[in-house]
Design an enzyme around this catalytic site. Structure first.
Site, short mmCIF file in Angstrom:
data_model
loop_
_atom_site.label_atom_id
_atom_site.label_comp_id
_atom_site.label_asym_id
_atom_site.label_seq_id
_atom_site.Cartn_x
_atom_site.Cartn_y
_atom_site.Cartn_z
N SER A 1 39.19 52.28 31.57
CA SER A 1 38.13 51.07 31.76
C SER A 1 38.18 50.99 32.72
O SER A 1 36.70 49.77 32.93
CB SER A 1 39.80 50.17 31.63
OG SER A 1 39.66 50.70 30.38
N SER B 1 41.82 41.96 27.17
CA SER B 1 41.05 42.55 26.07
C SER B 1 40.26 43.36 25.86
O SER B 1 39.15 43.02 26.63
CB SER B 1 41.22 41.46 24.18
OG SER B 1 40.42 42.36 23.59
N GLY C 1 41.84 53.05 34.87
CA GLY C 1 41.42 53.34 33.30
C GLY C 1 42.00 54.13 32.56
O GLY C 1 42.78 55.26 33.99
#
Length: 356
Positions: A72, A169, A311
């Site tokens: 991420s 999300s 991430g």
């Protein structure tokens, strides 16, 4: 003034490598196959660290500053490109998703006319995440188009009304990536490479192409458990398309330090107005953290805070960030921690590096 306060900077700095190394060693003792770190002190001095083994089968060494999947952290790269387009007058943060992707976001309690670009980047859109619909086995072998991921998400009801609260999300960033492609007429990977990677000289960072399941340069192997209690499996080679704009990229700890350092203290990626927008945060309920536009603010035990993201993707976890005075630290481990103490352990090494 005490004698301790007169200690020369070199003596203080000398204590940091030991503390960081000890932290990485503890992560390996806790079950991580390998741990890597890169630390910069804000004065031009950088150190890299490793612990564990890079390959459980052969016992090979961990490559220093090896490439890893950064999950991420990709969101921050995507957010930078969107904000560059804002600075160029091609995207408006307050415009609706429908302005750029007309009719795409429709579902149970979902209406793209009522969700803004800002809400996508800040995770306040209420759009559900598709993550639970993609199994680890599918992530390893299956290719997903970005629209496939959006379709998975839109089967679910809205998590909340737009702007009502914060809720993480991945779908938000897939939509942001689609906006980039719609506005520029070019693939997201090319825009990230042209606008970010090459602009600031990230020599070991890239967005894997379709079907590229490998990691190009020297890297520790990544491992993953499909079920609790099972042995770790080699998950180094996967199809990362399930992450796309939200989690597909590969980098190194030192490149991530340079990237986040540029966002905090540089001007080559974003204009001042867009940097300020990126750092305008909302609280993450139940934590001490705050989230901006693809950028997270976390407190330090020694006072102050640092800016980064972090991430997870099957095989790897990365955590790190940069302080306002230029200290930087990035830590990677070669499996996703599952026990609460192990999860805290990776963040603790970052804190040790930035506070040491």
């Amino acid at each position: 003034m005490t004698a301790g306060a007169l200690a020369p900077p070199a003596a203080v700095a000398a204590t940091r490598p030991d503390a960081v190394q000890q932290g990485l060693n503890a992560l390996v003792r806790g079950g991580q196959p390998a741990a890597l770190a890169s630390v910069e002190d804000g004065r031009g001095h950088a150190r890299t660290y490793t612990a564990g083994v890079g390959d459980l089968a052969t016992g090979a060494k961990v490559p220093r500053d090896g490439q890893v999947r950064v999950g991420s952290n990709t969101k921050t790269f995507t957010a930078v490109v969107v904000l560059q387009l804002v600075g160029e007058g091609k995207v408006d943060l307050e415009e609706s998703v429908d302005t750029y992707l007309p009719g795409l976001v429709r579902g149970k309690g979902l209406d793209g006319e009522k969700i803004t670009v800002r809400q996508l980047l800040q995770h306040t859109s209420g759009i559900p995440d598709y993550g639970a619909d993609v199994s680890d086995e599918e992530m390893q072998h299956r290719y997903y188009e970005p629209r496939d991921l959006v379709d998975l998400a839109l089967k679910h009801e809205a998590a909340f009304a737009p702007g009502e609260k914060w809720g993480y999300s991945n779908t938000n960033y897939v939509l942001a990536g689609l906006i980039v492609q719609k506005v520029t007429g070019r693939p997201l990977a090319e825009e990230i490479d042209r606008r970010v990677v090459k602009r600031i000289g990230l020599r070991h960072t890239y967005f894997p192409g379709q079907g590229d399941r490998s990691i190009r340069e020297a890297h520790p192997k990544g491992y993953h458990r499909l079920k609790e209690g099972e042995p770790l499996r080699d998950f180094t080679e996967i199809d990362p398309s399930a992450g796309w704009a939200a989690g597909q990229m590969i980098s190194t700890n030192s490149d991530l330090n340079r990237f986040f350092g540029e966002l905090v203290g540089g001007d080559r990626l974003l204009r001042k107005a867009q940097r300020e927008q990126m750092r305008t945060t909302v609280p993450i309920e139940g934590t001490e953290f705050h989230y901006g536009l693809g950028l997270m603010k976390r407190p330090l035990s020694c006072g102050g805070a640092y800016w980064g993201h972090g991430g997870d993707i099957a095989g790897y976890e990365t955590r790190g960030g940069v302080t306002d005075d230029g200290r930087a630290a990035s830590v990677a481990v070669t499996s996703i921690p599952t026990e609460e103490e192990a999860v805290k352990g990776v963040v603790r090494v970052v804190d040790t590096a930035l506070c040491g």
